[in-house]
Design an enzyme around this catalytic site. Structure first.
Site, PDB file in Angstrom:
ATOM      1  N   ARG A  79      42.313  40.289  51.976  1.00 39.22           N
ATOM      2  CA  ARG A  79      42.860  40.710  51.005  1.00 39.22           C
ATOM      3  C   ARG A  79      43.003  41.464  50.050  1.00 39.22           C
ATOM      4  NH1 ARG A  79      43.981  34.291  49.454  1.00 39.22           N
ATOM      5  NH2 ARG A  79      43.948  33.537  51.670  1.00 39.22           N
ATOM      6  N   ASP A 108      44.302  41.973  45.998  1.00 42.77           N
ATOM      7  CA  ASP A 108      44.656  40.954  44.384  1.00 42.77           C
ATOM      8  C   ASP A 108      46.108  41.632  44.512  1.00 42.77           C
ATOM      9  OD1 ASP A 108      43.207  38.861  44.977  1.00 42.77           O
ATOM     10  OD2 ASP A 108      42.159  39.296  42.822  1.00 42.77           O
ATOM     11  N   ARG A 149      36.079  42.394  40.824  1.00 40.39           N
ATOM     12  CA  ARG A 149      36.527  42.168  39.212  1.00 40.39           C
ATOM     13  C   ARG A 149      35.108  42.040  37.917  1.00 40.39           C
ATOM     14  NH1 ARG A 149      42.235  40.608  39.828  1.00 40.39           N
ATOM     15  NH2 ARG A 149      41.869  39.993  37.961  1.00 40.39           N
TER      16      ARG A 149
END
Lengths: 239, 239
Positions: free
Chosen positions: A44, A46, A191
């Protein structure tokens, strides 16, 4: 393999409201094949995160070659999503399970923010101490339990050990890139790494403090999650 | 001097709904000065058109120097708008009336569209005949009545003669730029020039036909207006 500008999407993974990047590509495939086709991404991304090279696979009966498959994608996807290449793979290929690693890039712009970069970088006005950032990066590099750099709490996590094979801080003019490569990334790990490196650059954290945070294996408020708009998935590795 | 990403704005010029770029800058100035401040741009840009270097002036009593003025702008404008520099000017300076010329750039991307360029260029998939485009550009260059290249009809127009001092077609990799410089541009003139040059590149118009269209001084359906997202105001000239 595809690239996308994630600005207007709730992420890669299929959503209840069917407006994720995966949903949009599956909708196009359903038009092409006349029946539902499920795609499987390498992982995935985000909401708001971009990709230069996301990989996905699907199973379908197609006899017109990869070139026509590519053309079919090109004519029917929104401008935010671009299928860059198509290739036939072995029946047992799986975009996620066969991946041996990934590379991400986090882009920071130094100084006043540029209107044309606003969707694709984190703009940091205060000067950053590059040497301190590089020192912190060398502490984080390597095989560690990155529990302190993920957004999930302990109960949700499986194994949190990852091999961070590369973590470089590269400055060119007013553009700063954090390039990371690992066998895999935990949820929001990239991140979090970018957030911590910027905190070090701003003098809010020392490299020594970063070493303690890593060793603690506990997520704390000192670990900032950098905004999604600066993050790009740039490569997925296969054997 | 300011830059802006025009994607989300109805253009430069103040609107009834007060959401034009001019409105946003005036709102910030009203916060800074505690009273309404009117700004005067070098000219309008249409909805969706960008600028690297729009110039505007305003009259206000400010005793803290240009550096603090710049900082005040920077802290309060949305990320789409960036004031790049501030300078004190003579009382009789007027951003529009003193301008002696402007430069625009129109950006085209050749081949499949890139998700990260989608807001800042016109994506043209078919191959373009660069030599034909250059031949057409050399016909358009110079002092002409550009009535055939504006969107206004005759009754609305004043003088339609402009000195197109520069009209270059520059290719670098997959990026094609049309660079134009003139003493002034008519309404939608730059986008009409770009539209016609692309039509020539695609073989839909010949350079000879462009010469006829120019001489006709009448807008026809053969003259396409290129989409606003590829257009950038890049310089305003003053004596």
């Amino acid at each position: 393999m595809c690239a996308y500008d994630g600005t207007n999407f709730p992420g890669w993974q299929s959503q209840v409201r069917a407006n994720a990047i995966q949903d949009v590509i599956e909708k196009r495939l359903a038009e092409i094949f006349g029946e539902p086709v499920r795609i499987y991404g390498s992982g995935r991304t985000d909401s708001g995160v971009h990709a230069h090279a996301q990989v996905f696979h699907f199973d379908a009966a197609w006899t017109h070659g990869v070139k026509k498959m590519l053309a079919a994608f090109r004519s029917g996807l929104p401008p935010e999503i671009q299928v860059k290449s198509v290739q036939a793979v072995a029946d047992d290929f799986h975009a996620r399970f066969n991946a041996t690693g990934k590379r991400y890039e986090y882009r920071i712009q130094l100084g006043p923010s540029d209107p044309f970069e606003r969707l694709y970088c984190w703009s940091v006005f205060r000067p950053l101490d590059l040497a301190a950032m590089k020192a912190a990066a060398s502490i984080l590099r390597g095989r560690h339990d990155f529990s302190a750099f993920t957004a999930l709490n302990g109960s949700e996590r499986e194994d949190s050990v990852r091999d961070l094979r590369r973590l470089d801080v590269v400055k060119r003019g007013r553009s700063l890139r954090i390039v990371a490569e690992a066998d895999g990334f935990l949820y929001k790990m990239m991140r979090s790494l970018a957030g911590v490196l910027v905190s070090v650059g701003e003098g809010k954290l020392t490299p020594a403090r970063v070493r303690e945070i890593l060793a603690s294996k506990e997520r704390t408020a000192r670990v900032l999650t950098a905004p999604p708009r600066g993050l790009f998935l740039t490569k997925v590795y296969y054997p």
